[in-house]
Design an enzyme around this catalytic site. Sequence first.
Site, mmCIF file in Angstrom:
data_model
loop_
_atom_site.group_PDB
_atom_site.id
_atom_site.type_symbol
_atom_site.label_atom_id
_atom_site.label_comp_id
_atom_site.label_asym_id
_atom_site.label_seq_id
_atom_site.Cartn_x
_atom_site.Cartn_y
_atom_site.Cartn_z
ATOM 1 N N ASP A 422 -24.067 -37.509 -47.347
ATOM 2 C CA ASP A 422 -24.383 -36.445 -46.532
ATOM 3 C C ASP A 422 -24.508 -35.319 -47.393
ATOM 4 O OD1 ASP A 422 -24.380 -34.909 -43.659
ATOM 5 O OD2 ASP A 422 -22.718 -34.101 -44.730
ATOM 6 N N GLU A 475 -29.112 -38.095 -47.855
ATOM 7 C CA GLU A 475 -29.970 -37.280 -46.939
ATOM 8 C C GLU A 475 -30.062 -36.029 -47.546
ATOM 9 O OE1 GLU A 475 -28.539 -34.296 -43.358
ATOM 10 O OE2 GLU A 475 -27.369 -34.664 -44.931
#
Length: 825
Positions: A422, A475
Amino acid sequence: MDKALYDLMDWAGIEELVYSEASNPHNMLGAHMTEAGMLVQAFIPTARDITVKITSTGKTYQMELADDAGFFAALIPRKTMADYTLLVFYDNGTLGEIHDPYSFAPQFTDADLKKFEAGIHYGIYNKMGAHPMTVKGTAGVYFAVWAPCAMRVSVVGDFNLWDGRRHQMRKLGESGIFEIFIPGVKKGAVYKYEVKFKNGDPALKADPYANYAELRPNTASVVWDLNEYQWNDGEWMDKRAKTDTKTAPMSVYEVHLGSWMRKETKTDDTGHVITGSEFYNYREIAKKLAEYVTEMGYTHVELMPVMEHPLDASWGYQVTGYYAPTSRFGTPDDFMYFMDYMHSQGIGVILDWVPAHFPRDAWGMAQFDGTCVYEHRDPRKGSHPHWGTLIYNYGRPGVSNFLIANALFWADRYHADGIRFDAVASMLYLDYGKNPGEWVANIYGGHENLEAVEFLKHLNSIFKGRKDGAILIAEESTAWPKITGSVKEDGLGFDYKWNMGWMNDFLEYMKYDPYFRSHHYKELTFSMLYAYSEDFILVFSHDEVVHGKGSMAGKMPGMSLEDKFANLRTAYGFMMGHPGKKLLFMGQDFGQLDEWNENVQLEWELLDYPIHGRMKEYVKELNHLYRSYPALYKKDYQPDGFEWVNCMDSANNIVSFIRKTDKKEETLLFICNFAPVLHEKYIMGVPFEGKYKEIFNSDAVKFGGSGKGNPRMKTSREEDSDGRKHAITVQVPPMSICIFSCTPEKAVKPVQKKAAAKNTGKRSAKNTDKSHNKKPSRNAGAAPAGKPGKQDETGQAAQIRAEGNTAEPERKPADVIPLKKRTKK
């Protein structure tokens, strides 16, 4: 006190223990050989009397009280060490026999310490934390924690009255690691570390390496044994190691376990049932989720963080227990079962992981030993001003080791098929989310976080070295180069990158009224200019359906739900045809209208309405189609796997393209119409001479469309179109995607060729469809003027017959719900 014993007492050391300030209590406590005999010392507050019992002979020796706080000592006349137990009579009148925690050697070797200090102890999770084990025939739990600047660290829990004076831990040299083996502690015991800072202040801290934690709002760690679960996914793991995911289908279903589906059994104080208020256990939800994922044709699920976190509203992205699956849904064994069961059903599991930042909770990792252990000391480097979280100090070996080992932990201990990192952009840039003056440049004056870059390269190279088929996904929302490039070629080494650029551009395009889309056509086609710069995953993730962004269906233009769902079907179809693996967030596959809300389950009741049921069936068929045709996935990352037919028809908002493999007969032809206008005779170039059969049409009646399409196979003719030598004429339904299989002429049977030869001289003139070059009407959904009878016969009626129906099913009143009634109160 006996004089010989008195003379052996280290009174300053005793005071240090009594005031719980000893960083190496093993120097005094336990048994030590002296010239006068075996000296045994014990510090047990609340003990009235302690007797030493020699294990081999059963002989006992009374200990003398050296300090009223509970410090006892005995000098046993012998020339060699002997195993012993302590018979303790407590001030509450109970008697117990215990093994002395200070009679056991460390479980860390010098090699362990050197590797940890260098940041390369990739299995450190097998040493740190709390581990049930048997040492010298004695069962107990081994505890170890890193607190380099602590004055003293103790293990506290129900088993020692949460008293930090007991079970003070030993510091291993200059490593900063404190450890102790405590006999008699069992799996399920609740514990924390009491850390005394250098200024004398104590703090209770959860274990950063704990394998389990209490259910929030409680914050203590829980002892667990990860070795007890018996895995049954050997066949899956072997197959995974041999699979190249780049050339395999990957359609990912992104899931938040806490709100995918909930029980309906909890009641409030009045006895009223609160719908969807109770979580399913990992074991329960595994079967329900696997059944749904299998039905829908997804290949993987991606779980939003299941690592322990205190706040439901963080969705798991503010982690406090990096080595513990959250107790919201059960035990570590329950989560192992979840992973095992998914694998038994042929479903891969990707875990979201948060190496970018961590929360400031006082009982967590923030200022763990009174200093900045895991975070940067300088807030300009160590703080996210917008998120209110702390940034890891990636340049510190103990920190990078903690994180690298953690990624490996989820792959090794829980058989994760992938880890999705993330917020990678926030790691790569020192000025991410910060204003001038809020960040510090690197040594070259730039804004790149060089330590984070090195950390990512280190982690990815070690992870890939395992060669077990598990993947790493970034990401990353910027144009940082070589995210999926090889570390040896100065890339970061990820397997895949989320294509945030495509998602943003394409959704912006889709939000426009079709009348205006022609002015934004480049947002539809631009992604292919950089499609092969990285190995991308196309995503419609949870980030796009929260914080006022609306649901996927809600983003679509249209005055009615039919219009919105036609747009959504076209969007999903285009995504499936575009190169790259796929990801869709839960609820969007049946057209949930409200934004995602983590506090309640998905609006499954919407499936009672045909329009949502048809959307679910559409995504289901699209997924199964994707998995059935190699052209849709085999060459996702090779430029020769995709070819535009026409990417310049902005006036009609139409694009057409080809997906290919090395086998000509596996070629697929896509035509995507992003306007609600029917084109009855649309001429398009084709890749080669042959037969073209429509195998998928988003405008089919069964999906809620008008039923227009191409029920009959098309034979190419020799005609220049779209820069190609052969063409076909097709009916292009309004707001749709149509997919054609392509059979080369040489593969057509002789009988078919003979039949086709009769029509050799019948060449069509240039496109006679008057709507072909006309800008789409503002009147969304209106078909161009034509010959209704012929249109019905060749279009809708033929399509209905092909589907086995004689007429379009009558819509029920509940089929269409006014938008205002769809909004939750």
